[in-house]
Design a protein around this motif. Structure first.
Motif, PDB file in Angstrom:
ATOM      1  N   UNK A 109     -14.544  11.071   5.572  1.00 51.25           N
ATOM      2  CA  UNK A 109     -14.462  10.830   7.006  1.00 51.25           C
ATOM      3  C   UNK A 109     -13.683   9.606   7.425  1.00 51.25           C
ATOM      4  N   UNK A 110     -13.136   8.853   6.485  1.00 53.16           N
ATOM      5  CA  UNK A 110     -12.379   7.643   6.837  1.00 53.16           C
ATOM      6  C   UNK A 110     -11.238   7.976   7.790  1.00 53.16           C
ATOM      7  N   UNK A 111     -11.132   7.267   8.925  1.00 52.89           N
ATOM      8  CA  UNK A 111     -10.052   7.562   9.876  1.00 52.89           C
ATOM      9  C   UNK A 111      -8.692   7.098   9.367  1.00 52.89           C
ATOM     10  N   UNK A 112      -7.665   7.840   9.760  1.00 48.18           N
ATOM     11  CA  UNK A 112      -6.266   7.513   9.476  1.00 48.18           C
ATOM     12  C   UNK A 112      -5.474   7.701  10.769  1.00 48.18           C
ATOM     13  N   UNK A 113      -4.403   6.963  10.902  1.00 50.44           N
ATOM     14  CA  UNK A 113      -3.576   7.082  12.107  1.00 50.44           C
ATOM     15  C   UNK A 113      -2.905   8.453  12.181  1.00 50.44           C
ATOM     16  N   UNK A 114      -2.937   9.044  13.369  1.00 52.38           N
ATOM     17  CA  UNK A 114      -2.233  10.307  13.596  1.00 52.38           C
ATOM     18  C   UNK A 114      -0.807  10.054  14.082  1.00 52.38           C
TER      19      UNK A 114
END
Length: 400
Positions: free
Chosen positions: A21-26
């Protein structure tokens, strides 16, 4: 390249790792997650109201759902008119097997002859938007053809690596689109190893299944179309040929997004999802049945259904999650049954489907025989491609 989302129709908000679930830039070029080295999934802002009126009724392609797709600027769209494929009743087969509702969505009517047009249109559009110079892909056939076509449309370099035994029709089409084609002895997993070796410097964007976030977003449009074509109702059971599994995962993602948006009535039950594999190459089934911990060491072999010869699917955990959440199952189909299914659909319904689509019909018959499927349920089959490209595999076997 850093993107700016100002004045964009898209509700794209972020990416997250499918495992942790770690966020990454879109808004930067991404491949797999930096935390787990696993697929990234696109997230959209679904908190603000968004009615079904946002669907562009003048657009008869998958791009009608633009607010829920990741492309930020329309000038980067690379399209050949993919999507909005027909939903067909199968009345003769339904009557023969005493079924109350049997439907087939025919993805063979897409540009380049398969459902791969959706994912590759989206992936190449995003590659163009992110400033990529070229793309590379390992393929069992249809994905390579689609990537070659959309890269040609976009003016990007295309490198396609496919098994040497792939039917000639796939190879020839890639050549006509101007792609660089390399043939490898083995299955798509061997082609993947060659892609990693050839692209070690990262000069090309590897758009292998789930190794970038956006093929999944193109594939999910099948889910939106299914709901729209069925007047915002859903079937009881959906059977899908799962090799890499992007379509299975994407359709389920679309259903979840529509639930969150209120596009489906609160009482709507989501379909039980069935992943259909070839007996010659069924890693998901072996893991699902508990005969192996995962697909990493699975040994598969070639099959008439080239798209199902995927022994080590990167999205295995994501597919298993779909099956678990939907109370679905996995079925494998023999080579002879695929041929029998092609004959059934051809001779009874006038449809010349890919062996993958035939496998889905024969899986339906298996599940009816075991009682897992009921004859009064609404059943939807996904045919993923045209049978024309498989003539080298099936020629002369229509009457056997």
């Amino acid at each position: 390249m850093k993107l700016v989302a100002s004045e964009s129709l898209s509700r794209l908000a972020a990416l997250h790792c499918s495992a942790c679930g770690t966020p990454h830039s879109a808004f930067d070029l991404q491949r797999v997650s930096t935390c787990c080295n696993l697929p990234l999934v696109a997230d959209y802002d679904l908190h603000e109201p968004l009615s079904r009126d946002v669907i562009d009724q003048a657009d008869t392609s998958m791009w009608r759902y633009g607010a829920l797709l990741p492309l930020l600027h329309d000038e980067n769209k690379v399209t050949l008119g993919e999507g909005m494929t027909p939903m067909l009743n199968l009345p003769r087969l339904a009557a023969r097997h005493e079924l109350s509702s049997l439907l087939l969505k025919d993805e063979g009517q897409n540009p380049t002859g398969s459902f791969k047009a959706r994912g590759l249109s989206m992936a190449v559009s995003k590659a163009k938007e992110l400033g990529v110079d070229g793309c590379i892909i390992p393929t069992a056939g249809n994905a390579g053809v689609a990537m070659a076509a959309y890269c040609a449309r976009a003016g990007l370099r295309a490198v396609v690596v496919m098994p040497r035994h792939t039917p000639m029709a796939f190879k020839e089409e890639c050549y006509w689109y101007g792609a660089e084609v390399e043939l490898v002895d083995g299955l798509i997993s061997d082609c993947g190893a060659r892609v990693r070796q050839r692209n070690a410097d990262g000069a090309l964007l590897d758009i292998s299944t789930l190794k970038e976030p956006y093929r999944l977003e193109g594939k999910k449009t099948m889910g939106y179309e299914i709901a729209e074509q069925l007047n915002w109702q859903l079937p009881d059971v959906l059977l899908y040929p799962a090799g890499g599994g992007t379509g299975l995962i994407g359709i389920w993602k679309a259903f979840q997004e529509m639930k969150a948006l209120g596009w489906l009535a609160p009482e709507t039950r989501l379909p039980r999802m069935v992943a259909v594999q070839a007996q010659n190459c069924c890693p998901l089934l072996e893991t699902y049945a508990g005969r192996q911990p995962n697909c990493h060491s699975y040994q598969g072999s070639a099959t008439l259904a080239n798209g199902l010869a995927v022994p080590h699917p990167l999205g295995e955990a994501m597919m298993l999650r779909v099956l678990r959440e939907s109370n679905g199952t996995v079925v494998s189909v023999s080579e002879e049954d695929m041929l029998a299914g092609m004959r059934d659909l051809g001779q009874q319904e006038g449809l010349f489907v890919a062996p993958e689509g035939a496998a889905v019909w024969m899986a339906t018959r298996q599940l009816l025989a075991t009682g897992w499927l009921q004859r009064d349920e609404k059943i939807l089959l996904l045919n993923t491609g045209s049978g024309q490209k498989y003539m080298e595999n099936v020629a002369g076997r229509a009457l056997r």
